[in-house]
Design an enzyme around this catalytic site. Structure first.
Site, short mmCIF file in Angstrom:
data_model
loop_
_atom_site.label_atom_id
_atom_site.label_comp_id
_atom_site.label_asym_id
_atom_site.label_seq_id
_atom_site.Cartn_x
_atom_site.Cartn_y
_atom_site.Cartn_z
CE1 TYR A 142 -2.34 3.26 2.38
CE2 TYR A 142 -3.52 2.57 0.64
CZ TYR A 142 -3.68 3.52 1.70
OH TYR A 142 -4.29 4.54 1.84
CG ASP A 237 5.85 3.89 0.32
OD1 ASP A 237 4.68 3.63 0.10
OD2 ASP A 237 6.33 4.60 1.33
CE LYS A 265 2.32 5.29 7.96
NZ LYS A 265 1.10 5.27 8.48
#
Ligand code: KE4
Length: 424
Positions: A142, A237, A265
């Site tokens: 994802y 990623d 994050k």
């Protein structure tokens, strides 16, 4: 009716699914979401006065634990000068310099407001730099909700059981090709089929959105070699793994150098921050220095930069944090494996450092297909038991357990004791 249930009923009337991000809706577990009042350290408190040991950590940002005084002070001090100016600020320079000076493969970096924006921008930059359009991603990974990435995606998409999204025109995904995680031959095949028209391969260097699936030995290095051979960029990623597996993220942890990296994050410490970066010659393609356009009103927001920079400085200045996180991961995940062996339970425990998952399947989980053999009903029952007993996990089989520096040995003993009792 609890306050959480009451709030959820109100929320559902005004917010799609009652939440601002699907996975928070507890859709795949038989519980109403707990509305959280506050948090400190490894604990979160819901609006009904219940305390939980938290293993979501806001999906990764809370690596120091919740409500860390040092981060809070940085935010309060920065907010005294105003919240946003839409002009350049010193703090953005400090943030860019700090990351580039400590991450060798990041010579330049651009701040955005989420991991999704970071991925969307990195892909556009890779296409602009290479002049090619095809992108290879991996089933079950994802990379946020940008159209081109909503194909065989993990996280909330996988949790919903619908592998793609409505509303994404074919034109947006026709250049997205899907490979099998941990299977280099599936990547080589796509590269050869597309006759080297691949701009980039984007990968979660530790997949954490189909549950945690570590790269097999040689997988990441193999991607590096394939990208070199077929003149494609390798994008790590690192929205989850960045500054978590080590300060240099998965790139440092596994010793493989990507051409570009995306962050999120942890670099915002709980404030909305994403970033993408890489070699100077690639990043200079980005406007206004180059022809690849990308922009954002709140990109590099001074309050968010203050929070993120404070967190990165703490992580850099105390490398023992990573040792402690690694030890906590060992204690928890090895502890669960030991209990499963003693009880002859064949479920899988995948983990890398402070990130891990229990898969409710007897099949070793190395990719999307094997992750999907998990019994999500069995997961749901376990989730509910843990919640009832004061442990708040991610409400999906296809998410991760996030440990923080604030989790104590006692927290981990509590977790193991519950596992021991639940799987009696
Ligand atoms: P955001 O746009 O949610 O900041 O980041 C997207 C993203 C990109 N790349 C990776 C590897 C990610 O894990 C994410 C987002 N992670 C999910 C948790 N699995 C966010 C939680 C949510 O969607 O609410």
């Amino acid at each position: 009716m609890t306050r959480s249930e009451e709030l959820f009923q109100r929320a559902i009337k005004r917010i799609p699914g009652g939440v601002n991000s699907p996975v928070r809706a507890f859709g795949s577990v038989d519980e109403a979401p707990r509305f959280i009042q506050g948090a400190v350290g490894s604990k979160i408190f819901d609006v009904d006065g219940k305390t939980y040991t938290d293993y979501i950590g806001s999906w990764g940002p809370m690596i120091l634990g919740h409500n860390d005084e040092r981060i809070k002070d940085a935010v309060i001090r920065a907010s005294e000068n105003g919240l946003s100016f839409g002009c350049a600020t010193e703090r953005e320079v400090e943030m860019a310099e700090f990351i580039c000076e400590h991450i060798p493969h990041v010579e330049m970096i651009r701040m955005v407001n989420s991991g999704t924006e970071a991925v969307m921008s990195a892909i556009r930059t890779a296409r602009g730099y290479t002049g090619k359009n095809k992108i290879i991603k991996f089933a079950g990974c994802y990379h946020g909700h940008t159209d081109a990435m909503l194909v065989s995606a993990g996280s909330g998409v996988m949790t919903s059981g619908v592998p793609d999204s409505a509303g994404v025109p074919k034109g947006c995904t026709q250049d997205t090709m899907i490979a099998v995680y941990n299977d280099l031959s599936s990547v080589e095949k796509l590269m050869e089929e597309s006759r080297d028209q691949v701009a980039a391969v984007i990968v979660e260097p530790v997949a954490a959105n189909m549950g945690v699936v570590p790269p097999k030995d040689g997988f990441l290095q193999g991607l590096r070699e394939l990208c070199d051979k077929h003149k494609a960029l390798l994008i790590f990623d690192e929205v989850i793994t960045g500054f978590r597996l080590s300060f240099g993220g998965a790139a440092e942890y596994f010793g493989v150098t990507p051409d570009m990296v995306t962050y999120g994050k942890i670099i915002g410490a709980g404030m909305p921050v994403g970033a993408y970066g890489g070699r100077k010659e690639i990043m200079e393609m980005v406007a206004p220095s180059g022809p690849v356009y990308q922009a954002g009103t709140l990109s590099g927001n001074p309050i968010a930069m203050a929070a993120g920079l404070a967190q990165l400085k703490i992580l850099w200045e105390d490398p023992d944090i990573y040792k402690r996180l690694f030890q906590k991961g060992e204690l928890l995940f090895e502890g669960i494996r030991k209990l499963f062996t003693e009880k002859e339970i064949g479920y899988q425990v995948n983990a890398v450092a402070s990130l891990g998952s229990i898969f409710f399947t007897e099949t070793p989980v190395t990719d999307y297909q094997s992750a999907k053999t998990s019994d999500t009903k069995a997961f749901s029952k376990y989730f509910e038991y843990m919640l009832e007993h004061g442990v708040h996990l991610a409400p999906s089989q296809f998410e991760a357990i996030f440990l923080s520096d604030a989790h104590t040995e006692e927290d981990i003993r509590q977790f193991l004791d519950l596992i021991d009792r639940y799987f009696r």
